[in-house]
Design an enzyme around this catalytic site. Structure first.
Site, PDB file in Angstrom:
ATOM      1  CB  SER A  13      -0.999  -0.004   1.156  1.00 53.22           C
ATOM      2  OG  SER A  13      -0.343   0.154   2.392  1.00 53.22           O
ATOM      3  CG  MET A  90       7.907  -7.821   5.664  1.00 53.24           C
ATOM      4  SD  MET A  90       7.645  -6.253   6.529  1.00 53.24           S
ATOM      5  CE  MET A  90       7.133  -6.896   8.107  1.00 53.24           C
ATOM      6  NE  ARG A  91      13.633 -11.643   2.666  1.00 49.54           N
ATOM      7  CZ  ARG A  91      13.730 -12.870   3.163  1.00 49.54           C
ATOM      8  NH1 ARG A  91      14.723 -13.169   3.988  1.00 49.54           N
ATOM      9  NH2 ARG A  91      12.866 -13.811   2.824  1.00 49.54           N
ATOM     10  CG  ASN A 107      12.361   0.871   6.466  1.00 50.08           C
ATOM     11  OD1 ASN A 107      11.572   0.270   5.718  1.00 50.08           O
ATOM     12  ND2 ASN A 107      12.433   0.598   7.759  1.00 50.08           N
ATOM     13  CG  HIS A 109       9.549   1.240  12.195  1.00 55.80           C
ATOM     14  ND1 HIS A 109       9.701  -0.129  12.075  1.00 55.80           N
ATOM     15  CD2 HIS A 109       9.200   1.480  13.487  1.00 55.80           C
ATOM     16  CE1 HIS A 109       9.464  -0.690  13.254  1.00 55.80           C
ATOM     17  NE2 HIS A 109       9.161   0.258  14.117  1.00 55.80           N
ATOM     18  CG  ASP A 141      21.979   2.735  10.332  1.00 59.13           C
ATOM     19  OD1 ASP A 141      21.174   1.788  10.491  1.00 59.13           O
ATOM     20  OD2 ASP A 141      22.265   3.539  11.238  1.00 59.13           O
ATOM     21  N   GLY A 143      21.936  -1.057  10.968  1.00 66.17           N
ATOM     22  CA  GLY A 143      21.151  -1.526  12.111  1.00 66.17           C
ATOM     23  C   GLY A 143      19.701  -1.822  11.765  1.00 66.17           C
ATOM     24  CE  LYS A 172      -7.946   6.641   7.352  1.00 64.90           C
ATOM     25  NZ  LYS A 172      -9.006   7.155   8.204  1.00 64.90           N
ATOM     26  CD  GLU A 174       3.063   2.851   7.691  1.00 66.42           C
ATOM     27  OE1 GLU A 174       3.540   2.303   6.690  1.00 66.42           O
ATOM     28  OE2 GLU A 174       2.740   2.207   8.708  1.00 66.42           O
TER      29      GLU A 174
HETATM   30  C1  GRF Z   1       3.885  -0.794   6.828  1.00 64.43           C
HETATM   31  O1  GRF Z   1       3.218  -0.702   8.057  1.00 64.43           O
HETATM   32  C2  GRF Z   1       5.305  -0.308   6.959  1.00 64.43           C
HETATM   33  O2  GRF Z   1       5.456   0.683   7.912  1.00 64.43           O
HETATM   34  C3  GRF Z   1       6.028  -1.555   7.405  1.00 64.43           C
HETATM   35  O3  GRF Z   1       5.400  -2.607   6.708  1.00 64.43           O
HETATM   36  C4  GRF Z   1       4.078  -2.231   6.370  1.00 64.43           C
HETATM   37  C5  GRF Z   1       3.955  -2.378   4.889  1.00 64.43           C
HETATM   38  O4  GRF Z   1       2.661  -2.148   4.434  1.00 64.43           O
HETATM   39  N1  GRF Z   1       7.445  -1.425   7.147  1.00 64.43           N
HETATM   40  P1  GRF Z   1       2.386  -2.072   2.869  1.00 64.43           P
HETATM   41  O5  GRF Z   1       2.939  -3.352   2.254  1.00 64.43           O
HETATM   42  O6  GRF Z   1       3.044  -0.848   2.333  1.00 64.43           O
HETATM   43  O7  GRF Z   1       0.888  -2.020   2.742  1.00 64.43           O
END
Ligand code: GRF
Length: 214
Positions: A13, A90-91, A107, A109, A141, A143, A172, A174
């Site tokens: 998304s 997710m890595r 990124n 978060h 970075d 970490g 929303k 994000e």
């Molecule tokens: C989001 O909550 C983002 O902050 C996290 O993973 C989720 C990804 O959601 N890193 P999407 O795949 O962008 O819908």
């Protein structure tokens, strides 16, 4: 025009929010490629719908983490990518990519870093009982969610919030701050000084309680 490479593992998304930002003219950028580690990622459908080239690259098909990330870096370089955007990838990204794109990887978060890094930031915040949570866009970075913070947006957290209800409120935001951070980058307004990201032109831009409407 800024050339983006997006890495995503799931729904995408945020990837969609960036596509929409480009389509509406808010973002002066193009997406050269979507790379995913997950053949079932819905992000692949989104890429197809928008004629964006997509690559499925799975770590298991590589001998080790270094060769995986060096390969990804090569694919991005080949396509002239200026900025790498992690959108639900997710890595923890490896050195092979970070070294090739130093200070050129962002990124997002789903928590107000440095609180609640790692997986399930929304659940961690809801379980902890914080009254304010939100999301953070940061440079990447070595970490886990530790790189310099570019921008954050805050949302209220309620006592009866669940991971899902708080997560939806955060998501929303994000979708608003990620295109905004990329836009700041494309305008050359971001610079890094140690841990701090300086946003040229407007001190108030770094905390967005009510982000500008896209
Ligand atoms: C989001 O909550 C983002 O902050 C996290 O993973 C989720 C990804 O959601 N890193 P999407 O795949 O962008 O819908």
């Amino acid at each position: 025009m800024l050339t983006l490479g997006v890495l995503a593992s799931g729904s995408g998304s945020n990837f969609q929010a960036i596509i929409d930002g480009i389509d509406s003219g808010y973002l002066n950028a193009r997406i050269a490629v979507l790379i995913t580690d997950n053949p079932g990622a819905f992000a692949l459908e989104r890429a197809k719908d928008h004629n964006i080239e997509a690559l499925v690259l799975r770590p298991r098909d590589f001998t080790d983490k270094d060769s995986y990330y060096s390969h990804i870096a090569g694919e991005l370089k080949k396509r002239g990518v200026d900025l790498v955007v992690l959108a639900g990838f997710m890595r923890v990204v490896g050195k092979g990519l970070i070294d090739q794109f130093r200070d050129k990887i962002m990124n997002i978060h789903p928590a107000l870093l440095p609180s609640f890094p790692g997986l399930h930031g929304q659940k961690q915040a809801a379980d902890y009982g914080v009254k304010i949570s939100g999301c953070t866009v940061h440079f990447v970075d070595e970490g886990m969610d530790t790189g310099p913070i570019i921008i954050q947006a805050a949302v209220p957290a309620y006592h009866d919030d669940t991971e899902d209800s708080l997560g939806a409120r955060i998501l929303k935001q994000e979708h608003r701050i990620y295109p905004y951070a990329i836009r700041l980058y494309s305008e050359g307004r971001l610079s890094i000084n140690g841990r701090k990201v300086i946003i040229k032109g407007d001190r108030e831009d770094s905390v967005i309680i009510n982000p500008p409407v896209i």
